[in-house]
Scaffold this active site. Structure first.
Site, PDB file in Angstrom:
ATOM      1  CD  GLU A  52      55.856 -14.764 103.796  1.00 36.16           C
ATOM      2  OE1 GLU A  52      54.908 -14.228 103.192  1.00 36.16           O
ATOM      3  OE2 GLU A  52      56.423 -14.250 104.771  1.00 36.16           O
ATOM      4  NE  ARG A  53      60.355 -16.048 105.195  1.00 37.61           N
ATOM      5  CZ  ARG A  53      61.306 -15.137 105.036  1.00 37.61           C
ATOM      6  NH1 ARG A  53      62.327 -15.371 104.223  1.00 37.61           N
ATOM      7  NH2 ARG A  53      61.247 -13.982 105.656  1.00 37.61           N
ATOM      8  CD  GLU A 100      57.062 -11.131 110.837  1.00 40.44           C
ATOM      9  OE1 GLU A 100      56.431 -11.773 109.982  1.00 40.44           O
ATOM     10  OE2 GLU A 100      58.179 -11.459 111.268  1.00 40.44           O
ATOM     11  CG  ASP A 104      60.584 -16.589 113.108  1.00 36.63           C
ATOM     12  OD1 ASP A 104      59.760 -17.507 112.982  1.00 36.63           O
ATOM     13  OD2 ASP A 104      60.763 -15.704 112.251  1.00 36.63           O
ATOM     14  CG  ASN A 139      52.738 -12.518 106.069  1.00 34.79           C
ATOM     15  OD1 ASN A 139      52.480 -12.103 107.198  1.00 34.79           O
ATOM     16  ND2 ASN A 139      53.903 -13.054 105.763  1.00 34.79           N
ATOM     17  CD  GLU A 141      61.552 -17.958 107.826  1.00 33.64           C
ATOM     18  OE1 GLU A 141      60.491 -18.491 108.199  1.00 33.64           O
ATOM     19  OE2 GLU A 141      61.807 -16.756 107.980  1.00 33.64           O
TER      20      GLU A 141
END
Ligand code: BDP
Length: 729
Positions: free
Chosen positions: A186-187, A310, A384, A229, A412
């Site tokens: 992720e990212r 999230e 963020d 996540n 990101e």
């Protein structure tokens, strides 16, 4: 005569070819800053140490790592095989602890205050022999000392009279890898995950060891292996064996493994009906899971948790608090000496709310409620990982909680692995920000190192930018951010200039003129990126979802706090997010006098203007210009930097091997294109409200606003212009 002349010419040509081939030799960047190529000839007395032999105490895996690194490193740098010998030779290098080395013990060096990770390096005379001693209380400390010594040699520091004492200011210096079980990150913008789950635990990629060496060389001592996540899969017996295999590779290098825990794992893996932290079955499930993990990995670090954020599960689902959730896991790992790191990245959308105030509202009520083995991990800024944010108001606001900063090394919101940006500048800005929590001098750094509130556990995290690309970080320059994160985590007082200088000499070139030029480039890069992306306090103006490229017009998410329009509030009357009393008033989350400084238009720094204030397009700036003109000129300044960066880079051609020279040149071309795009798209959109002409010196946009809205810059990236393979041809 003629023959002699011919021979001379031939010799000269051969010499020239030989020297240029040294410079142009291909280098794919794999070796990072641990290259160990031969030092240049020159003022040898100053920077070329004479190392006659190596005497490394101990026979543990860490001692073997020290031996290996010094032997390869010094051997490469000095262009000679260095013998291992227990004899006290003139020019010997000793490394070890008083326990594993009688020679070190005999020196009676002052090691008492060094803690577990500190070390000293001393030039000493023993029985008439000149010796360098690298000594520590622990073998890991000696390993850190060995890397430090190598760095001194690599960066051409005189080493004849060494008297170095080092110990880290922060205990836990960790990388957070947002890696998924399917190998994606992720990212992540540098290829696939470095953990090859399919092949583990049977097959160990030798690269894992090189990753550990790189981490240890800058003092990084913790790695969360999986995405916040989190998939519960990582906690299955099958995966834990794989995790244990990775931990075994990292162990000699002092890196403890952590895992992101999915809060609902007791339901998903344990078949329970609930994940309620007060449920006896749930408590038992986590205790058993912790026992199982520690059975396999005795030095397991603990859990990192993203909860009720999230869409992730969490204690709030059961009407329990964040502290209840954290303490559930903390209790499970406590008997084993483990810790829990709870993330403060929580922002539940409520109508009319300000996302920048959400984490503070959600977490601060629980100050003093977290278990002694729990830490709260707070992103550097309240929104963020933007190119620039003021420091997070939770720093200083939770004196009875062990708080740690989280930085994002992966880019990101900062142009992925396409844009050269040296992040030490940003991290320093945050770390040296004064929260005034206990009056002047209450910096974020002092919250992090525990000196402000006498915090017992201290830590700092960086979301990693590493991946399977041959050069680890996609863009050769972005290795510097991995390096800088480690160096600052060890010593937050280091200057970005010093860190850049070290990294350049170790990684790219030692030619003084080139070093200076490249350092200038790096040190100006962060401000330039802010200029061409989000000047004057603008934030979150990126294309939805992937966050590459500009989209200040974006308003199509049902969650308003993901929409750039929510953050810029551009309208006919002006631009910016009013966070003062006339707006959301989240500025009052800061202590005085910070809140007063930020609230007052007269005192708010230009760099935070539109973060805290909504101001008219014709507002008069300190420069005497209108806001509109200033904004436009900042964008242009960023573009000018990106253009100039390419020229600067061209000027160092020859000082760097061809392969990396060309790869960086390609990336800089993308960066320039993107900078222009950012300026043009942003100004075209904002101009629909300001209705003012561009000031002199600002180039006109090449396309129409409709085109900028239609074209996703990432499409080009996806086609390959940003990929490692493409750039290392
Ligand atoms: C945001 C990212 C998202 C992460 C989240 C987090 O867009 O992918 O999961 O932060 O930090 O920046 O949890």
């Amino acid at each position: 005569m003629r023959v002699a002349k011919l021979l001379q010419t031939l010799l000269l040509t051969a010499l020239l070819l030989a020297s240029s081939s040294v410079l142009t030799k291909a280098d794919d960047g794999y070796r990072l800053w641990l290259r160990y190529d031969a030092l240049p000839a020159g003022n040898a007395a100053l920077y070329r140490p004479r190392v006659a032999s190596l005497d490394i105490g101990g026979d543990s895996a860490t001692a073997a790592a020290i031996r290996d690194e010094l032997k390869t490193g010094l051997g490469g740098l000095l262009g000679a095989e260095i013998p291992l010998s227990g004899k006290l030779n003139d020019g010997a290098v000793l490394a070890g602890t008083p326990q594993n080395s009688p020679a070190i013990a005999a020196l009676k060096l002052p090691l008492a205050d060094l803690g577990d990770d500190g070390f000293v390096i001393r030039s000493v005379r023993i029985k008439g022999k000149n010796v360098t001693a690298i000594a520590a209380r622990s073998e890991l400390g000696a390993l850190y000392g060995a890397f430090h010594f190598l760095r001194l040699v690599q960066t051409l520091q005189p080493i004849a009279n060494l008297n170095v004492t080092e110990k880290p200011k922060i205990a836990l210096r960790m990388l957070n890898h947002w890696d998924n079980p399917d190998g994606s990150i992720e990212r992540g913008y540098a290829g696939k995950s470095l953990w090859n789950w399919a092949e583990l635990p049977e097959k160990i990629d030798p690269r894992l060891r090189d990753y550990a060496r790189a981490d240890a060389s800058v003092g990084i001592n913790g790695a969360v292996l999986n995405n916040v996540n989190a998939s519960a899969q990582i906690l299955t017996a099958e995966y834990l064996k794989k995790v244990a295999a990775i931990a075994a590779v990292f162990r000699p290098y002092g890196i403890r493994v952590f895992l992101s825990a999915r809060f609902s794992a007791p339901i998903e893996l344990g078949g329970l009906k609930t994940a309620d932290p007060f449920d006896a079955g749930v408590k038992k499930w986590w205790r058993d899971k912790a026992d199982e993990i520690y059975g396999l990995i005795p030095d397991f670090g603990g859990f990192l948790v993203k909860a009720n954020s999230e869409g992730q599960p969490g204690p709030r689902t059961y009407d329990r608090t964040h502290a209840d959730g954290a303490n559930l896991l903390a209790a499970a790992v406590a008997p084993h000496g483990g810790i829990v790191i709870w993330r403060a990245f929580v922002y539940d959308m409520k109508p009319g709310y300000d996302r920048a105030g959400a984490a503070y509202e959600n977490l601060r009520p629980f100050d003093g409620k977290f278990a002694p083995n729990a830490l709260l991990q707070v992103k550097n800024g309240p929104v963020d990982f933007q190119p620039r944010e003021p420091f997070h108001p939770l720093f200083g606001a939770m004196p009875k909680t062990q708080v740690m900063p989280e930085f994002q090394i992966t880019q990101e919101y900062l142009g992925f692995s396409n844009h050269l940006v040296f992040l030490a500048e940003m991290w320093r800005e945050v770390l040296s920000s004064d929260t005034y929590a206990k009056g002047r001098g209450s910096t974020v750094a002092r919250v992090a190192d525990g000196s402000l509130f006498r915090q017992k556990l201290t830590a700092v995290a960086g979301v990693a930018n590493t991946g399977s690309d041959r050069n680890w970080t996609g863009h050769d320059f972005l290795q510097a951010n991995w390096y800088a994160f480690g160096r600052l985590a060890w010593n937050h007082e280091l200057s970005p200039a010093a860190i850049a200088g070290e990294w350049i000499k170790m990684t790219l070139t030692r030619e003084p003129a080139a070093v200076a030029r490249i350092a200038r480039l790096m040190l100006g890069s962060r401000e330039a990126l802010v200029d061409y992306m989000t000047p004057l306090g603008l934030h979150h103006q990126m294309w939805g979802g992937h966050h590459y490229g500009p989209a200040p017009w974006w308003n199509s998410y049902s969650r308003d706090d993901w929409n750039p329009t929510y953050f810029n509030k551009a309208a006919a009357d002006g631009i910016g997010f009013d966070r003062t009393k006339t707006g959301s008033d989240t500025v009052s989350q800061y202590f005085p006098p910070v809140r007063d400084e930020f609230s007052n238009l007269k005192t708010v720094p230009d760099k935070y203007l539109l973060w805290f204030h909504h101001v008219p397009w014709t507002y008069r700036m300190r420069s005497g210009r209108t806001l509109w003109d200033e904004l436009a000129l900042r964008y242009q300044r960023g573009v000018d930097w990106a253009r100039n960066a390419r020229r600067e880079w061209d000027a160092v051609k020859g000082a760097i091997d061809d392969e990396r020279f060309r790869a960086v040149a390609r990336k800089l071309a993308i960066q320039e294109r993107d900078a222009v795009w950012w300026k043009d798209a942003s100004l075209s959109y904002f101009q629909t409200f300001s209705k003012l002409p561009l000031p002199a010196g600002v180039e006109k946009p090449a396309r129409t606003l409709e085109e900028y809205k239609k074209i996703d810059l990432l499409d080009d990236f996806a086609r390959g212009i940003g990929s490692f393979d493409e750039n290392h041809k």
